[in-house]
Design an enzyme around this catalytic site. Sequence first.
Site, PDB file in Angstrom:
ATOM      1  N   SER A   1     -21.898  68.426  53.411  1.00 43.78           N
ATOM      2  CA  SER A   1     -22.251  67.394  54.382  1.00 43.78           C
ATOM      3  C   SER A   1     -23.218  66.372  53.775  1.00 43.78           C
ATOM      4  O   SER A   1     -23.975  66.681  52.844  1.00 43.78           O
ATOM      5  CB  SER A   1     -22.901  68.045  55.605  1.00 43.78           C
TER       6      SER A   1
ATOM      7  N   GLU B   1     -18.508  61.798  61.978  1.00 42.26           N
ATOM      8  CA  GLU B   1     -17.388  62.516  61.377  1.00 42.26           C
ATOM      9  C   GLU B   1     -16.986  63.650  62.336  1.00 42.26           C
ATOM     10  O   GLU B   1     -17.849  64.381  62.819  1.00 42.26           O
ATOM     11  CB  GLU B   1     -17.848  63.099  60.033  1.00 42.26           C
TER      12      GLU B   1
ATOM     13  N   LYS C   1     -22.802  78.467  43.831  1.00 42.83           N
ATOM     14  CA  LYS C   1     -23.020  79.091  45.133  1.00 42.83           C
ATOM     15  C   LYS C   1     -21.921  78.604  46.071  1.00 42.83           C
ATOM     16  O   LYS C   1     -21.895  77.431  46.435  1.00 42.83           O
ATOM     17  CB  LYS C   1     -24.388  78.685  45.701  1.00 42.83           C
ATOM     18  N   PRO C   2     -20.981  79.494  46.462  1.00 41.89           N
ATOM     19  CA  PRO C   2     -19.937  79.062  47.386  1.00 41.89           C
ATOM     20  C   PRO C   2     -20.465  79.026  48.815  1.00 41.89           C
ATOM     21  O   PRO C   2     -21.550  79.550  49.096  1.00 41.89           O
ATOM     22  CB  PRO C   2     -18.879  80.158  47.238  1.00 41.89           C
ATOM     23  N   ALA C   3     -19.699  78.449  49.710  1.00 39.90           N
ATOM     24  CA  ALA C   3     -20.088  78.428  51.127  1.00 39.90           C
ATOM     25  C   ALA C   3     -20.095  79.856  51.675  1.00 39.90           C
ATOM     26  O   ALA C   3     -19.289  80.696  51.258  1.00 39.90           O
ATOM     27  CB  ALA C   3     -19.111  77.564  51.916  1.00 39.90           C
TER      28      ALA C   3
ATOM     29  N   TRP D   1     -16.605  75.250  52.411  1.00 38.76           N
ATOM     30  CA  TRP D   1     -15.642  76.263  52.850  1.00 38.76           C
ATOM     31  C   TRP D   1     -14.258  75.662  53.135  1.00 38.76           C
ATOM     32  O   TRP D   1     -13.287  76.387  53.278  1.00 38.76           O
ATOM     33  CB  TRP D   1     -16.145  76.933  54.147  1.00 38.76           C
ATOM     34  N   ASN D   2     -14.160  74.342  53.276  1.00 43.09           N
ATOM     35  CA  ASN D   2     -12.881  73.806  53.764  1.00 43.09           C
ATOM     36  C   ASN D   2     -11.768  73.851  52.724  1.00 43.09           C
ATOM     37  O   ASN D   2     -10.611  74.038  53.062  1.00 43.09           O
ATOM     38  CB  ASN D   2     -13.066  72.388  54.349  1.00 43.09           C
TER      39      ASN D   2
ATOM     40  N   GLU E   1     -20.153  64.951  46.531  1.00 41.31           N
ATOM     41  CA  GLU E   1     -18.982  64.570  47.338  1.00 41.31           C
ATOM     42  C   GLU E   1     -19.339  64.929  48.767  1.00 41.31           C
ATOM     43  O   GLU E   1     -19.456  66.102  49.089  1.00 41.31           O
ATOM     44  CB  GLU E   1     -17.742  65.363  46.913  1.00 41.31           C
ATOM     45  N   LEU E   2     -19.516  63.910  49.614  1.00 36.21           N
ATOM     46  CA  LEU E   2     -20.093  64.183  50.941  1.00 36.21           C
ATOM     47  C   LEU E   2     -19.089  63.879  52.057  1.00 36.21           C
ATOM     48  O   LEU E   2     -17.888  63.931  51.847  1.00 36.21           O
ATOM     49  CB  LEU E   2     -21.392  63.396  51.083  1.00 36.21           C
TER      50      LEU E   2
ATOM     51  N   CYS F   1     -12.569  65.937  54.179  1.00 35.69           N
ATOM     52  CA  CYS F   1     -13.460  64.771  54.118  1.00 35.69           C
ATOM     53  C   CYS F   1     -12.665  63.470  54.076  1.00 35.69           C
ATOM     54  O   CYS F   1     -13.208  62.416  54.393  1.00 35.69           O
ATOM     55  CB  CYS F   1     -14.383  64.896  52.935  1.00 35.69           C
TER      56      CYS F   1
HETATM   57  P1  NAD Z   1     -22.742  71.904  54.562  1.00 33.11           P
HETATM   58  O1  NAD Z   1     -23.413  70.798  53.845  1.00 33.11           O
HETATM   59  O2  NAD Z   1     -23.471  72.623  55.621  1.00 33.11           O
HETATM   60  O3  NAD Z   1     -22.303  73.045  53.526  1.00 33.11           O
HETATM   61  C1  NAD Z   1     -21.764  72.750  52.263  1.00 33.11           C
HETATM   62  C2  NAD Z   1     -22.390  73.663  51.243  1.00 33.11           C
HETATM   63  O4  NAD Z   1     -23.784  73.422  51.225  1.00 33.11           O
HETATM   64  C3  NAD Z   1     -22.220  75.156  51.554  1.00 33.11           C
HETATM   65  O5  NAD Z   1     -22.050  75.861  50.353  1.00 33.11           O
HETATM   66  C4  NAD Z   1     -23.548  75.510  52.180  1.00 33.11           C
HETATM   67  O6  NAD Z   1     -23.879  76.870  52.015  1.00 33.11           O
HETATM   68  C5  NAD Z   1     -24.467  74.639  51.374  1.00 33.11           C
HETATM   69  N1  NAD Z   1     -25.755  74.387  52.018  1.00 33.11           N
HETATM   70  C6  NAD Z   1     -26.024  74.178  53.319  1.00 33.11           C
HETATM   71  N2  NAD Z   1     -27.346  73.984  53.510  1.00 33.11           N
HETATM   72  C7  NAD Z   1     -27.923  74.087  52.283  1.00 33.11           C
HETATM   73  C8  NAD Z   1     -29.265  74.002  51.799  1.00 33.11           C
HETATM   74  N3  NAD Z   1     -30.291  73.763  52.622  1.00 33.11           N
HETATM   75  N4  NAD Z   1     -29.481  74.159  50.481  1.00 33.11           N
HETATM   76  C9  NAD Z   1     -28.457  74.396  49.646  1.00 33.11           C
HETATM   77  N5  NAD Z   1     -27.172  74.491  50.023  1.00 33.11           N
HETATM   78  C10 NAD Z   1     -26.918  74.343  51.337  1.00 33.11           C
HETATM   79  O7  NAD Z   1     -21.394  71.306  55.023  1.00 33.11           O
HETATM   80  P2  NAD Z   1     -20.268  71.957  55.886  1.00 33.11           P
HETATM   81  O8  NAD Z   1     -20.408  71.413  57.242  1.00 33.11           O
HETATM   82  O9  NAD Z   1     -20.214  73.429  55.708  1.00 33.11           O
HETATM   83  O10 NAD Z   1     -19.013  71.363  55.099  1.00 33.11           O
HETATM   84  C11 NAD Z   1     -18.282  70.304  55.536  1.00 33.11           C
HETATM   85  C12 NAD Z   1     -18.773  68.985  54.967  1.00 33.11           C
HETATM   86  O11 NAD Z   1     -18.415  68.855  53.613  1.00 33.11           O
HETATM   87  C13 NAD Z   1     -18.162  67.804  55.673  1.00 33.11           C
HETATM   88  O12 NAD Z   1     -19.145  66.869  56.019  1.00 33.11           O
HETATM   89  C14 NAD Z   1     -17.197  67.205  54.659  1.00 33.11           C
HETATM   90  O13 NAD Z   1     -16.927  65.867  54.806  1.00 33.11           O
HETATM   91  C15 NAD Z   1     -17.834  67.577  53.379  1.00 33.11           C
HETATM   92  N6  NAD Z   1     -16.840  67.675  52.313  1.00 33.11           N
HETATM   93  C16 NAD Z   1     -16.750  66.665  51.414  1.00 33.11           C
HETATM   94  C17 NAD Z   1     -15.812  66.723  50.405  1.00 33.11           C
HETATM   95  C18 NAD Z   1     -15.709  65.624  49.388  1.00 33.11           C
HETATM   96  O14 NAD Z   1     -15.096  65.824  48.363  1.00 33.11           O
HETATM   97  N7  NAD Z   1     -16.278  64.471  49.612  1.00 33.11           N
HETATM   98  C19 NAD Z   1     -14.958  67.800  50.304  1.00 33.11           C
HETATM   99  C20 NAD Z   1     -15.060  68.811  51.244  1.00 33.11           C
HETATM  100  C21 NAD Z   1     -16.019  68.734  52.250  1.00 33.11           C
END
Ligand code: NAD
Length: 475
Positions: free
Chosen positions: A223, A379, A168-170, A144-145, A244-245, A278
């Site tokens: 994440s 983080e 699948k978007p956030a 979502w960020n 990309e985490l 991130c």
């Molecule tokens: P998150 O992992 O909870 O969510 C990210 C995505 O994963 C969302 O679309 C969410 O719906 C999906 N998701 C969550 N649980 C899932 C599951 N069990 N199965 C399938 N999909 C699932 O992360 P967040 O906290 O919403 O997002 C922020 C994180 O993303 C931060 O840790 C950040 O560092 C990271 N991030 C990394 C980059 C990069 O390029 N490295 C860019 C942006 C954000």
Amino acid sequence: MLINGNWADANEGTTFDVINPANGEVVGQVPDGDAATAKAAIDAAATAFGSWSKTTAHARSAILYKAWQLMLERKEDLARTMTMEQGKPLRAARTEVQYAADFLLWFAEEAKRTYGETIPSARADQRFIVSHYPVGVVAAITPWNYPVSMITRKVGPALAAGCTVVLKPAEATPLSAIKVFEILAEAGVPDGVINLVTTSNPAPVGEEFVSNPLVRKLTFTGSTAVGKMLAGKAAGNMKRVSCELGGHAPFLVFDDADPVHAAKGVQLVKFLNTGQACISPNRIFVHQSKVDAFVDTLQSRVAGMQAGSGFEEGVTIGPLVDERAVTKVSAQVDDAVAKGAEVVCGGNRLISNGLDKGFFYAPTVLRGVTPDMLIYREETFGPVAPIITFEDDQEALKMANDTSYGLAAYVYTRDISRAMRMFEALEFGIIGVNDINPSAASAPFGGMKDSGLGREGSREGISEYLETKLGGFAI
Ligand code: NAD
């Protein structure tokens, strides 16, 4: 949702609300898809792959080029949608749309450059030819960020390579995703080639993505915990994976750096997107001799920041994404203070002038941060700048590398040798040297260690979506 070229509701018409994080108001409702929807989308993508993968790279390029033009024409509309559901100031949202469009243009160009090679053989009667082919159906999960650019950074190269996609978007930002898919469909991407599944419950959809045999690749941004879990399951089914985490970027300010310039850099990059990036600096190491001047500048610049709705003129910092994010930031700051950190400015939730209806936290500077504090390891993903002092280069380098993450790092120095030594020794995928924005569609973006697998953008970005095929010809 977009399934096989049709804009579809969820089975039984279920929907979920989209919230404006600046005031808690419901700003939209979108279909609440499930595993069955994901399966239907994957089936459509698998069928469409037959014809899409056989189109010419030039034809795919033309469609991406058209999508790039449309995205720029709709920059304002996309930016407003993003500010409404994600909260970033409108100016930052416009910048993100530009960045997102850059990936469409870049991969419209790279589509035509997936060169193969011929390799000399030791045998006189043999010729080797190497060609590249699209991997197949791609399942993509975005955060979502950066709700627009994280989509084009995946879908752009996937389409350029000849893959079909289910995305699948956030759950916090589906409206931006819908607008991006409208653009792609209007640009001429055929039915079934791109599919969008919105859901409030990502786990079953993710499960379908990693277990369905028709999916050949998973690309995930989010994440580290979720990325590791999904990558593990996808690997069990021998799918290609890129991730990309999270990150925990060190920002090193050496004794020969201009502390004012460095502090200006930190203020710009740390509070960008309210710290929800991130590559956001999460540990700021400043040489003992420069720390006072550095903190003075940072403090005065942070004091000039204005929090509020991203639609308001003059607002430079928006809300956090949700209540959970406020709780996490507060917990890290409280822990640091309890263990001896000094709050230079901020350090509290913002509740006056109507901000209590949203998820606002004051831009915060902490001084005297030490390795025993949560913020030193976890983080933050919020607007907190933790400052740690150091005295010699090796000590700073050791502390900078002392993390399981390896996404971005920043170095401020005027000494070219020191800059090169740090560039080589820092265990991170992206290093900004006197530079706070080491990112562009043309440059490889990605991390080492727990920060991920693979690279996005650049010429490497498309290779994530290509198989290599070797032909050995006996003549
Ligand atoms: P998150 O992992 O909870 O969510 C990210 C995505 O994963 C969302 O679309 C969410 O719906 C999906 N998701 C969550 N649980 C899932 C599951 N069990 N199965 C399938 N999909 C699932 O992360 P967040 O906290 O919403 O997002 C922020 C994180 O993303 C931060 O840790 C950040 O560092 C990271 N991030 C990394 C980059 C990069 O390029 N490295 C860019 C942006 C954000």
